[in-house]
Design a protein around this motif. Sequence first.
Motif, PDB file in Angstrom:
ATOM      1  N   UNK A  56       1.393 -10.944  -1.533  1.00  0.00           N
ATOM      2  CA  UNK A  56       0.326 -10.224  -2.224  1.00  0.00           C
ATOM      3  C   UNK A  56      -0.318  -9.163  -1.324  1.00  0.00           C
ATOM      4  N   UNK A  57      -0.460  -9.477  -0.035  1.00  0.00           N
ATOM      5  CA  UNK A  57      -1.017  -8.474   0.874  1.00  0.00           C
ATOM      6  C   UNK A  57      -0.112  -7.261   0.966  1.00  0.00           C
ATOM      7  N   UNK A  58       1.198  -7.483   1.023  1.00  0.00           N
ATOM      8  CA  UNK A  58       2.131  -6.346   1.089  1.00  0.00           C
ATOM      9  C   UNK A  58       2.096  -5.514  -0.184  1.00  0.00           C
ATOM     10  N   UNK A  59       1.952  -6.186  -1.338  1.00  0.00           N
ATOM     11  CA  UNK A  59       1.881  -5.438  -2.597  1.00  0.00           C
ATOM     12  C   UNK A  59       0.651  -4.530  -2.617  1.00  0.00           C
ATOM     13  N   UNK A  60      -0.494  -5.062  -2.178  1.00  0.00           N
ATOM     14  CA  UNK A  60      -1.730  -4.263  -2.162  1.00  0.00           C
ATOM     15  C   UNK A  60      -1.597  -3.071  -1.206  1.00  0.00           C
ATOM     16  N   UNK A  61      -1.106  -3.328   0.018  1.00  0.00           N
ATOM     17  CA  UNK A  61      -0.978  -2.239   0.987  1.00  0.00           C
ATOM     18  C   UNK A  61       0.041  -1.194   0.537  1.00  0.00           C
ATOM     19  N   UNK A  62       1.111  -1.645  -0.101  1.00  0.00           N
ATOM     20  CA  UNK A  62       2.119  -0.708  -0.587  1.00  0.00           C
ATOM     21  C   UNK A  62       1.543   0.207  -1.673  1.00  0.00           C
ATOM     22  N   UNK A  63       0.738  -0.364  -2.555  1.00  0.00           N
ATOM     23  CA  UNK A  63       0.109   0.452  -3.597  1.00  0.00           C
ATOM     24  C   UNK A  63      -0.859   1.469  -3.023  1.00  0.00           C
ATOM     25  N   UNK A  64      -1.660   1.055  -2.036  1.00  0.00           N
ATOM     26  CA  UNK A  64      -2.588   1.993  -1.409  1.00  0.00           C
ATOM     27  C   UNK A  64      -1.837   3.110  -0.689  1.00  0.00           C
ATOM     28  N   UNK A  65      -0.721   2.749  -0.069  1.00  0.00           N
ATOM     29  CA  UNK A  65       0.067   3.761   0.619  1.00  0.00           C
ATOM     30  C   UNK A  65       0.615   4.806  -0.342  1.00  0.00           C
ATOM     31  N   UNK A  66       1.084   4.364  -1.538  1.00  0.00           N
ATOM     32  CA  UNK A  66       1.581   5.317  -2.524  1.00  0.00           C
ATOM     33  C   UNK A  66       0.489   6.267  -2.996  1.00  0.00           C
TER      34      UNK A  66
END
Length: 595
Positions: free
Chosen positions: A447-457
């Motif tokens: 879940x942490x990776x999903x959140x950070x990936x979305x912010x990066x996009x």
Amino acid sequence: MKVTTKKWWWPVCLMGLWLPTWLCAQGVQATLSRHQMQLGETVELILSTSGHAGIDGLSTKALQKDFQVIGRSSGSQISIINGKRTERSTLNITLMPRRSGRLTVPALGFAGGYTTPLPLTVTPPDPAAAGRSGKRVFLEASIKPRRGYIGQQRVYTVRLYIGLDHLFNAQLEPPHLQTVKVRKLGDDLHYLAQRGGHRYRVIEQRYALMPTQSGNFKIPALRFQGTVGNTASPFADANRFFAQNGFGFAPGMLVGGKQIVALAPAQPLYVKAVPANWRGRWLPARQLSLALTGLPVSDTLHVGQVFNLHMRVQAQGLSSNTLPQPSLPTLSGASVYPDRSVDKTSDNGQWVHGQRDRSFAVIPQRPGRLTMPPVTLKWFDVQSGKTRIARIPAHHFTVLAALETSHVTPPKASTTAPSAASTPVLAGKATKLPKSDTLVIDKASMWRWIVWFGLGLVLLLVLVLSLLWWWQARKKVVAVQDRVPGRFATRSLHQAFMRSLSDGNTSAQIHALLAWARAERPHLRNLGELSAALNCPAQRAAIQAMQQRQYSHLSVVAEPDLAKAFVKGFIWRSDSSHNGDSALPPLYPFDLNQS
């Protein structure tokens, strides 16, 4: 029971009074431009400190016994590195010794601390140089030491004595010999000297000579060439203040010039071969050291625990390409991953300093005893004529089994870490967590990776849109600028020059005047070419006055009205060339290209 405190409180008080002075003194430095000179010459005492406190209130009373204070100047420098702002203030004091002998520049109270006393050797005036003092321009040259070994650094010093005020187109050749490597040492030294009752401006240059072959050689005579102007020329006064710093002037303003040539005497050089009994790399140096840092604090290590070592070899009198590359011996029971070496060659104005740095990542591979053998480097001390050994002692470690826990303690930080490309991955046994713990950690991490990936996009999208908007806006600005007529740009530069006359900054006025002139005549390179292209005596006189204020210590007798001279624009010559060719010589007189 009665307690007595008189025995311990007074040392604490004395330390409290002394500590602020000691802390202030840490940032105070004092150096001399040179440590050996002749009587009648000047030397620069350079004082520097962090900040600006106390720089203007320095008392030179302690210097009056052995020195005459000729002048002083101050300056400051501000630098910002990695967001940290630092300020350094300097104070230059020009001194002339009152007597010959071994003198000492005393300690001075400066910026809350005291400087270190500095030695200075003052020799009597050279009779040979005084005998040549009838010549208004002459050269002196010397080599120290004359005798030595192949590869040993010598210091070649050449001094140019100038007793003329109107000298132009000056050129001084650097030394050149096929069997000797030549390196320029530091910046040129400028000072005053007296020879035979005459005062000279002296330009001193130093070169490092490193012979590549043995035998007896001669450094050819250096040649100085210049032009003496005709003092009857109406531009003699303008030429004179340019010559104060050895600079030439436009040939169109030189009338009846006479060529002069001065030669420095050829200097013998005696080079001995490498001793017959020498084995290994030949390293003739004044000083050489070998150092190793980054060793673990504890002598107990674990399998797979990486630690980084940093080895440095440095020498005085040798360049970095002469020194061997730092290397570790083979370590039984450990893997070594070397990084690329970082080489640096510098000088202090007299001696070359070579330095090579290299980092190593060391990883123990098995339990037991890990021994790092001693590292040695043989070199030849040219000052004592003896063979010496630089040594890093042996080190021993006890290596235990790899840690069998889910959290491995990170390695100790070293002084210099290797680059990311050369940093090895930790070796050792892989540790396994219980299955239930692994599931919990994986879900949280997912879940942490999903959140950070979305912010990066989102951030990437914003960045791309910003760049597109900036590009479109820039194209519009460039298109508008392309449509602005050249007459508008010339008028704006004219107004900028007129505004610069109000602040009294001569450098800014010259910069604005040249920018305005180049808008109409792009081929103009300096004020000399601009003056030659003008057809108005008032404008040429104004340019001459600006040059005199900028480059000469002489005051301007009659200051022209710059605003009145240029208010209606430039008055060009009818035959003024518009191409880029110019018959003017370069502004700087010396060709100092290094060999």
